[in-house]
Design a protein around this motif. Structure first.
Motif, PDB file in Angstrom:
ATOM      1  N   SER A   1       0.845  -1.195   0.000  1.00  0.00           N
ATOM      2  CA  SER A   1       0.000   0.000   0.000  1.00  0.00           C
ATOM      3  C   SER A   1       0.876   1.239   0.000  1.00  0.00           C
ATOM      4  CB  SER A   1      -0.899   0.018   1.243  1.00  0.00           C
ATOM      5  OG  SER A   1      -1.836  -1.016   1.189  1.00  0.00           O
ATOM      6  N   GLU A   2       0.483   2.218  -0.769  1.00  0.00           N
ATOM      7  CA  GLU A   2       1.242   3.462  -0.801  1.00  0.00           C
ATOM      8  C   GLU A   2       1.086   4.221   0.510  1.00  0.00           C
ATOM      9  OE1 GLU A   2      -0.223   5.472  -4.225  1.00  0.00           O
ATOM     10  OE2 GLU A   2       0.983   4.296  -5.629  1.00  0.00           O
ATOM     11  N   HIS A   3       2.118   4.956   0.877  1.00  0.00           N
ATOM     12  CA  HIS A   3       2.027   5.810   2.048  1.00  0.00           C
ATOM     13  C   HIS A   3       0.878   6.807   1.877  1.00  0.00           C
ATOM     14  CE1 HIS A   3       5.686   4.316   3.865  1.00  0.00           C
ATOM     15  NE2 HIS A   3       6.368   4.540   2.757  1.00  0.00           N
ATOM     16  N   PHE A   4       0.290   7.206   2.989  1.00  0.00           N
ATOM     17  CA  PHE A   4      -0.845   8.118   2.952  1.00  0.00           C
ATOM     18  C   PHE A   4      -0.485   9.396   2.193  1.00  0.00           C
ATOM     19  CE2 PHE A   4      -3.268  11.635   4.877  1.00  0.00           C
ATOM     20  CZ  PHE A   4      -4.553  11.207   4.570  1.00  0.00           C
ATOM     21  N   ALA A   5      -1.333   9.734   1.250  1.00  0.00           N
ATOM     22  CA  ALA A   5      -1.190  10.964   0.456  1.00  0.00           C
ATOM     23  C   ALA A   5       0.138  11.020  -0.284  1.00  0.00           C
ATOM     24  CB  ALA A   5      -1.358  12.204   1.340  1.00  0.00           C
ATOM     25  N   ASP A   6       0.618   9.859  -0.701  1.00  0.00           N
ATOM     26  CA  ASP A   6       1.896   9.817  -1.408  1.00  0.00           C
ATOM     27  C   ASP A   6       1.779   8.787  -2.531  1.00  0.00           C
ATOM     28  OD1 ASP A   6       4.563  10.255  -2.023  1.00  0.00           O
ATOM     29  OD2 ASP A   6       5.198  10.218   0.079  1.00  0.00           O
ATOM     30  N   ASP A   7       2.848   8.665  -3.333  1.00  0.00           N
ATOM     31  CA  ASP A   7       2.790   7.748  -4.470  1.00  0.00           C
ATOM     32  C   ASP A   7       3.896   6.701  -4.435  1.00  0.00           C
ATOM     33  OD1 ASP A   7       4.946   9.326  -4.999  1.00  0.00           O
ATOM     34  OD2 ASP A   7       4.356   9.849  -7.047  1.00  0.00           O
ATOM     35  N   HIS A   8       4.469   6.435  -3.253  1.00  0.00           N
ATOM     36  CA  HIS A   8       5.402   5.324  -3.141  1.00  0.00           C
ATOM     37  C   HIS A   8       5.071   4.513  -1.894  1.00  0.00           C
ATOM     38  CE1 HIS A   8       7.474   8.257  -0.537  1.00  0.00           C
ATOM     39  NE2 HIS A   8       8.064   7.219   0.026  1.00  0.00           N
TER      40      HIS A   8
END
Length: 442
Positions: free
Chosen positions: A40-47
């Protein structure tokens, strides 16, 4: 080595095909889909953080970093692997290794993300037939995907049976754990050299990664590199950038993967500024570890080995003037538990804390006893199991403080002198054989 390992791998796959056929039949299933999982991507991020594939998926293919992929097992049929391998210029596409298991599978390279009701560029559906089951980290898949796949999700008794299967390693799996140990030992030797060279925690970590030939994102668990008091933090999670002025001790708990299988090794070293008593304690813990390893054998209850560890710790406390009573008193009064709050070890395999350690063979719970709540393995040892043996002795103030207000004959002056060293843990990885044990940590 590779020819022998390839032969063992072929035998391992054949073993899984037989075992899965029996387990699925026994539980009334005609087909099983195993989802590899995805990060799952980190919250409010794209990695996303580092990823580890679902253990039962890795059991077949040994690929620890494969995401969005499926493995379908049906008794009497070739395994079907739907491998997510998109055309991508942002990332290197997934590639199949040159290993024998590939020839035993029907492999479907899927360019679109697997996780919809139709998968692959040819829109072929997962070939689930009859009474089907799905296992893996499926909760985060789209609801319409799960509804379309018409199967029982995560049937508890089936998963327990597959966990039990994984508890007993094939010769191939033991060979992989042995190789993971060999690679990890190179890292541990480098950490000792870095410590002698007065390196700080971060530099010791980097020396370990370089010598064991792995990226930090590939380690099976976050390495514990603790200098001085940090050696007394059981899961110490930071790396100081600068070396300390005094070097009392170093504790390194660090592992390696090989084809998905884990090594989990711990070593502790006395530094040049340590009290002489600390080096003697380190040597004593090595002796305890060696003795407990020799006690590993079929039919031995792991809880009994854990209790033996506490008896030996009582002897060490008395022999090294830390406790002025008897070893038996140190155990009965809970003194040894204050100096060593964790269990003797755990099952080891595709996961560092591997499956089924706290269950009976029939799947019913076998929890840790109340007086040893951190023990992760309560099983009677059987051939094929792989376990860690890791006695410890620590100077942790929050655990020892309650004993200061008692009349127990603890040598607090010596405890306070040694507290700057943090603690000691020595850990080997041991396979249970038909006649005894094989220490996989060279």
């Amino acid at each position: 080595m590779s020819t022998t390992l390839f032969n063992l791998q072929n035998e391992h796959i054949a073993h899984l095909q037989r075992a899965y056929s029996g387990i699925l039949t026994d539980h009334g299933f005609d087909s099983l889909a195993i989802y590899s999982g995805h990060a799952s991507e980190h919250f409010a991020d794209d990695h996303a953080p580092p990823f580890q594939a679902y253990g039962h998926f890795m059991h077949w293919v040994g690929l620890a970093d494969v995401q969005h992929s499926w493995l379908v097992i049906q008794p009497g049929e070739r395994p079907q692997l739907y491998l997510h391998a998109p055309a991508d210029f942002w990332h290197l596409p997934t590639q199949l290794p040159d290993e024998p298991w590939v020839e035993a599978f029907d492999v479907h390279l899927c360019s679109s993300k697997i996780g919809s009701s139709k998968i692959g560029s040819d829109k072929t559906a997962l070939p689930l037939s009859g009474n089907a089951a799905i296992i893996g980290d499926i909760e985060r898949l789209p609801t319409n995907t799960l509804q379309a796949l018409k199967a029982e999700y995560q049937p508890e008794r089936l998963v327990q049976a597959l966990d039990e299967l994984r508890l007993y390693k094939t010769p191939y799996e033991i060979a992989c754990i042995r190789e993971a140990n060999r690679l990890a030992i190179a890292g541990h030797q480098a950490t000792q050299a870095a410590f002698i060279g007065a390196a700080g925690e971060l530099d010791i970590q980097l020396a370990y990664l370089a010598a064991s030939r792995q990226r930090e994102s590939n380690v099976p668990y976050q390495n514990i590199i603790g200098l001085n008091e940090h050696a007394g933090v059981l899961h110490y999670q930071h790396y100081d950038l600068q070396p300390p002025k005094q070097r009392y001790s170093l504790l390194v708990d660090a592992g390696r993967r090989f084809r998905g299988y884990c090594a989990d090794i711990t070593r502790t070293y006395a530094g040049p500024d340590a009290p002489a008593a600390f080096g003697e304690l380190v040597n004593a813990l090595h002796g305890v570890k060696d003795g407990l390893v020799k006690g590993v054998a079929p039919g031995v209850n792991f809880l009994a080995l854990h209790e033996q560890m506490h008896h030996h710790l009582g002897e060490i406390l008395v022999a090294n003037d830390l406790f002025k009573g008897t070893p038996e008193q140190a155990v009965v009064e809970g003194v040894t538990r204050a100096f060593c709050p964790h269990g003797l070890g755990h099952s080891l395999g595709l996961q560092v804390h591997d499956v089924a350690g706290l269950r009976h063979p029939d799947g019913t719970p076998a929890p840790a006893p109340e007086q040893h709540p951190a023990l992760r393995l309560t099983r009677t040892l059987r051939p094929g199991m792989v376990v860690t043996i890791e006695p410890g002795l620590y100077f942790i103030n929050m655990l020892l403080a309650p004993l200061r207000n008692t009349a127990l004959p603890i040598n607090w002056r010596l405890v306070d002198q040694l507290s700057v060293c943090g603690g000691i843990r020595i850990e080997d990885n041991v396979a249970v054989t038909e006649s005894g044990f094989a220490n996989l940590t060279p």
